[in-house]
Design an enzyme around this catalytic site. Structure first.
Site, PDB file in Angstrom:
ATOM      1  N   HIS A 501       0.853  -1.195   0.000  1.00 44.76           N
ATOM      2  CA  HIS A 501       0.000   0.000   0.000  1.00 44.76           C
ATOM      3  C   HIS A 501       0.886   1.241   0.000  1.00 44.76           C
ATOM      4  O   HIS A 501       1.975   1.221   0.574  1.00 44.76           O
ATOM      5  CB  HIS A 501      -0.945  -0.016   1.204  1.00 44.76           C
ATOM      6  CG  HIS A 501      -2.167  -0.840   0.936  1.00 44.76           C
ATOM      7  ND1 HIS A 501      -3.436  -0.366   1.131  1.00 44.76           N
ATOM      8  CD2 HIS A 501      -2.288  -2.095   0.425  1.00 44.76           C
ATOM      9  CE1 HIS A 501      -4.297  -1.304   0.766  1.00 44.76           C
ATOM     10  NE2 HIS A 501      -3.627  -2.370   0.341  1.00 44.76           N
ATOM     11  N   GLU A 502       0.409   2.263  -0.682  1.00 43.83           N
ATOM     12  CA  GLU A 502       1.142   3.533  -0.855  1.00 43.83           C
ATOM     13  C   GLU A 502       2.509   3.377  -1.520  1.00 43.83           C
ATOM     14  O   GLU A 502       3.459   4.099  -1.179  1.00 43.83           O
ATOM     15  CB  GLU A 502       1.304   4.277   0.490  1.00 43.83           C
ATOM     16  CG  GLU A 502       0.021   4.668   1.161  1.00 43.83           C
ATOM     17  CD  GLU A 502      -0.552   3.586   2.073  1.00 43.83           C
ATOM     18  OE1 GLU A 502       0.230   2.788   2.598  1.00 43.83           O
ATOM     19  OE2 GLU A 502      -1.782   3.541   2.231  1.00 43.83           O
ATOM     20  N   GLU A 526     -11.326   2.158   0.908  1.00 46.69           N
ATOM     21  CA  GLU A 526     -11.232   2.699   2.270  1.00 46.69           C
ATOM     22  C   GLU A 526     -11.668   4.168   2.350  1.00 46.69           C
ATOM     23  O   GLU A 526     -12.200   4.604   3.363  1.00 46.69           O
ATOM     24  CB  GLU A 526      -9.799   2.553   2.795  1.00 46.69           C
ATOM     25  CG  GLU A 526      -8.778   3.359   1.990  1.00 46.69           C
ATOM     26  CD  GLU A 526      -7.324   3.137   2.411  1.00 46.69           C
ATOM     27  OE1 GLU A 526      -7.039   2.065   2.971  1.00 46.69           O
ATOM     28  OE2 GLU A 526      -6.493   4.014   2.179  1.00 46.69           O
TER      29      GLU A 526
HETATM   30  C1  NOJ Z   1      -3.474   2.706   4.579  1.00 46.07           C
HETATM   31  C2  NOJ Z   1      -3.809   1.449   3.865  1.00 46.07           C
HETATM   32  O1  NOJ Z   1      -4.264   1.718   2.572  1.00 46.07           O
HETATM   33  C3  NOJ Z   1      -4.837   0.700   4.659  1.00 46.07           C
HETATM   34  O2  NOJ Z   1      -5.257  -0.443   3.969  1.00 46.07           O
HETATM   35  C4  NOJ Z   1      -4.280   0.364   6.010  1.00 46.07           C
HETATM   36  O3  NOJ Z   1      -5.302  -0.209   6.791  1.00 46.07           O
HETATM   37  C5  NOJ Z   1      -3.752   1.608   6.734  1.00 46.07           C
HETATM   38  N1  NOJ Z   1      -2.917   2.378   5.883  1.00 46.07           N
HETATM   39  C6  NOJ Z   1      -2.969   1.244   7.966  1.00 46.07           C
HETATM   40  O4  NOJ Z   1      -1.792   0.566   7.624  1.00 46.07           O
HETATM   41 CA    CA Z   2      -3.874   3.837   1.285  1.00 48.18          CA
END
Ligand code: NOJ
Ligand code: CA
Length: 733
Positions: A501-502, A526
């Site tokens: 992620h990111e 999300e």
């Molecule tokens: C951002 C992520 O996209 C998400 O999936 C995750 O739950 C949170 N960061 C915490 O790591």
């Molecule tokens: Ca994210």
């Protein structure tokens, strides 16, 4: 004026080349062109001759030609005269005039089989042109161009050479000149995040600083008003679809594009490092491929394999890859995003606003509940976020050593949970939030992966929330691009699958590292839990943009659409119907798919959850049936090694009807179609959870009439019918 005339000539002349199907004539004409027009250096065509790519000279000086390129699709211009080259900071020169030392063409036509993917076999068929160029100070650069039937890719190579071998790139001069004010689907050229809703505007109306809902959490400090990210999707008035991106981004920064509105020319803008340099290259080294995918059919953009084909073959032999497993998972995750439980032990770290403390989500009993559910419904994995210490300090504090990735909170009994999951045949998915502290993660990686292996974990979700520590580097700069690749490599060595992620946006590296199952690198579901969210057209744009580079962990499957369910004061909601959430398992390709909602929301709608249980995550075939960026996507896929098919149809905020032929089914065979559709009065805003499920007998002659609600969708499973089923269901009419 002279230059302008010169610039126009190659496009005009090569229209004839396109029409000349006979290679000998084409060759003769090229010889004539070369003799009479110094500005055409070389042309190269796609195997089907629909695409022509010309390297031209736009001027000369004592050091050689200034080189540019042009591209046509049949007789339609795709890219007008666009510059090539570099500004180097070491040696400090402008490397944009070249002598052409040698030219070479060759053809490749091969078929390869991905370990997992949308199709079983991929054809890699292109014509290649290599130009050996000599620039200032005798620097040798190879320009390599590959032209496929669905587009072109080109890259620069710095071979090992006498003299300079250590180059610092100050700028890449590559341009993409569009020939009209096309409609574009874009997000701002941020150096650190792709988590934006898409803007749809003509090129001249691009304004990257003009607001946008992602600014709630990301400071928009870096980007230029006219800068956008790739993959950039465009549609022309002449009915062409053009997609610009890159392939095999390794040891180099990501490329944003800055538009010069007067000439409609995008200039590449490489993401800088802390002192403003773009890339440090030690020859032999090469840039990523710059890719231009083009078609007169939107569906063909989605089925293009050009970016995958431009990546290196897998580093994991298929004979040794049983540990790489496409899969579905549930997890301790959405409950934090909706504010029901927390990542940290003390109960304050949640995804959305909350008044009081909530329970810590990753406790032994709660995780066991997920394991039970996964075991009961044949879901392979359970993700556990918030299991390890550090979450009290994870956000906004820029601390370097927040997480150690091996210390569980006291209420999470790792040994017990792991043994329990093992006894039930379920795999726990590890979570490594780095809070942007990549240096800390690099120090811990080996220890963390050894720890995972000791407990039998074989998949990890990583994350890079916040600014990169040490400060000054960007998520999409060379330094981090190297980091993500190290993570892919090292997890591969440890036989661990990874979901990032990111990270920087993907560029097809999952071909090379098939353990790199998916990543986020876009605005996922999300955002619907705690922000203005993703508008109803979002998921109709993502396949044309972000997904061009690789699978996304979008986390679909939200059944409880409105957040007011959790807290009556909340206005946030998922901007789709429930049925569209099901269809996303097909339209958002990924070998890793979460069933993201809370278990209790599935327990009360098991009839709809059946689609998530049944749907495959690995495919032998894919048919993109209908598609228009920003409007709709309809895709059918055949499950790997099985006879069943699954279909997903989604729309934007408009209701839509499709008459979908099932001609892809085996002729003469009967199937049971289970149709998960929007309820008659469904609407993403007013009535999002209304759905209906119907079963019929269908065959390859059936035309399904799909009716999608505003913001809605339809999911269909198509399974070969058993003899008894033929008696219990009616034939579809
Ligand atoms: C951002 C992520 O996209 C998400 O999936 C995750 O739950 C949170 N960061 C915490 O790591
Ligand atoms: Ca994210």
């Amino acid at each position: 004026m002279t230059t302008l005339v010169l610039r126009l000539v190659p496009i005009f002349m090569t229209n004839y080349l396109y029409m000349l199907r006979k290679p000998l004539f084409a060759l003769l004409l090229m010889l004539v062109l070369n003799a009479s027009r110094a500005n055409l250096i070389e042309s190269i065509f796609s195997p089907d001759r629909n695409i022509s790519f010309m390297v031209v000279a736009t001027g000369t000086d004592s050091t050689g030609y200034s080189l540019a390129y042009e591209m046509l699709y049949r007789t339609k211009p795709v890219i007008g005269t666009s510059a090539l080259g570099f500004v180097l900071n070491n040696p400090a020169i402008r490397l944009d005039h070249f002598e052409v030392l040698a030219k070479q063409q060759n053809t490749v036509d091969e078929t390869w089989s991905p370990l997992w993917g949308e199709v079983k076999h991929v054809r890699n068929n292109y014509n290649q042109l290599t130009l050996k160029l000599k620039g200032k100070r005798g620097i040798i650069v190879h320009l390599i161009i590959r032209v496929f039937n669905d587009g072109a890719g080109f890259r620069y190579e710095f071979p090992a050479q006498p003299g300079f071998n250590h180059f610092i790139v100050g700028d890449e001069l590559t341009e993409f000149r569009l020939t009209d004010d096309h409609k574009a689907f874009w997000i701002p050229g941020d150096y650190d995040t792709n988590e934006y809703a898409y803007y749809t505007s003509t090129l001249r109306n691009i304004d990257a600083t003009g607001g946008g809902s992602a600014q709630e959490i990301h400071a928009k400090t870096f980007f230029d008003k006219n800068a956008v990210q790739t993959p950039l999707m465009m549609k022309t008035d002449k009915g062409l679809y053009i997609n610009i991106h890159e392939a095999a981004l390794v040891n180099y920064p990501a490329m944003n594009l800055v538009l010069d509105k007067a000439t409609l020319t995008f200039r590449s803008q490489l993401v800088p490092d802390v002192v403003g340099n773009k890339a440090y290259l030690r020859a032999p080294e090469r840039t990523p491929w710059r890719t231009i995918i083009v078609s007169d059919k939107a569906t063909e953009i989605l089925s293009s394999k050009l970016i995958l084909n431009l990546n290196e073959p897998s580093k994991t032999a298929s004979t040794d890859a049983e540990w790489v497993k496409p899969q579905k998972f549930v997890g301790v995750w959405w409950e934090m995003h909706v504010g029901k439980s927390s990542w940290d032990y003390s109960g304050s770290q949640v995804g959305s606003q909350q008044a009081s403390r909530v329970p810590h989500g990753a406790n032994t009993a709660n995780v066991k509940r997920y394991v039970d559910f996964a075991a009961k419904h044949g879901i392979e994995g359970v993700l556990v976020e918030g299991w390890n210490t550090g979450w009290e300090d994870w956000f906004g504090q820029w601390k370097e050593d927040v997480f150690d990735f091996v210390t569980p909170y006291p209420d999470f009994n790792l040994t017990e949970v792991t043994a329990y999951a093992k006894s039930k045949g379920v795999k726990i998915i590890m979570h490594h939030e780095t809070s942007g502290s990549a240096t800390n993660y690099e120090r811990w990686m080996d220890t963390a992966y050894r720890f995972m292996k000791r407990y039998g974990y074989d998949a990890v979700k990583t994350g890079y929330v916040g600014k990169i520590i040490p400060r000054g580097e960007h998520h999409d700069g060379q330094w981090m691009v190297r980091h993500y690749e190290r993570v892919m490599k090292k997890t591969n060595e440890y036989r661990i699958m990874v979901d990032m992620h990111e990270p920087v946006r993907p560029t097809g590296l999952h071909r090379t590292y098939p353990n790199f199952l998916a990543c986020e690198a876009a605005r996922g579901n999300e955002f619907n839990a705690w922000s203005a969210g993703n508008p109803p057209d979002h998921e109709t744009i993502l396949p044309f943009t972000r997904l061009m580079g690789g699978p996304m962990d979008y986390t679909p499957g939200i059944f409880k659409i409105k957040m007011s369910y959790y807290d009556s004061s909340k206005k946030e909601q998922v901007h789709t119907t429930l049925a569209k959430q099901l269809a996303l398992y097909i339209t958002m390709y990924s070998p890793l798919q979460m069933a993201a909602d809370l278990l209790e929301n599935y327990e009360v709608k098991m009839d709809a959850f059946q689609f998530i249980k049944d749907v495959a995550v690995d495919w032998d075939d894919t048919k993109v049936l209908e598609a228009e960026p920003g409007d709709y996507v309809v895709i059918a896929r055949k499950a790997k090694g099985k006879e069943s098919w699954f279909m997903g149809a989604i729309t934007d905020e408009n209701t839509r009807n499709f008459n979908t032929s099932l001609s892809f089914l085996d002729a003469g065979r009967k199937y049971i179609a289970t149709i998960y559709r929007d309820g008659d009065k469904a609407d993403w805003k007013a009535n999002p959870e209304a759905y209906a499920i119907e079963k019929f007998i269908v065959d390859s002659k059936t035309i399904l009439k799909l009716k999608l609600a505003p913001g809605g969708g339809t999911a269909v499973s198509l399974m070969p019918a058993a003899a008894t089923e033929l008696k219990s269901f009616k034939t579809y009419k």
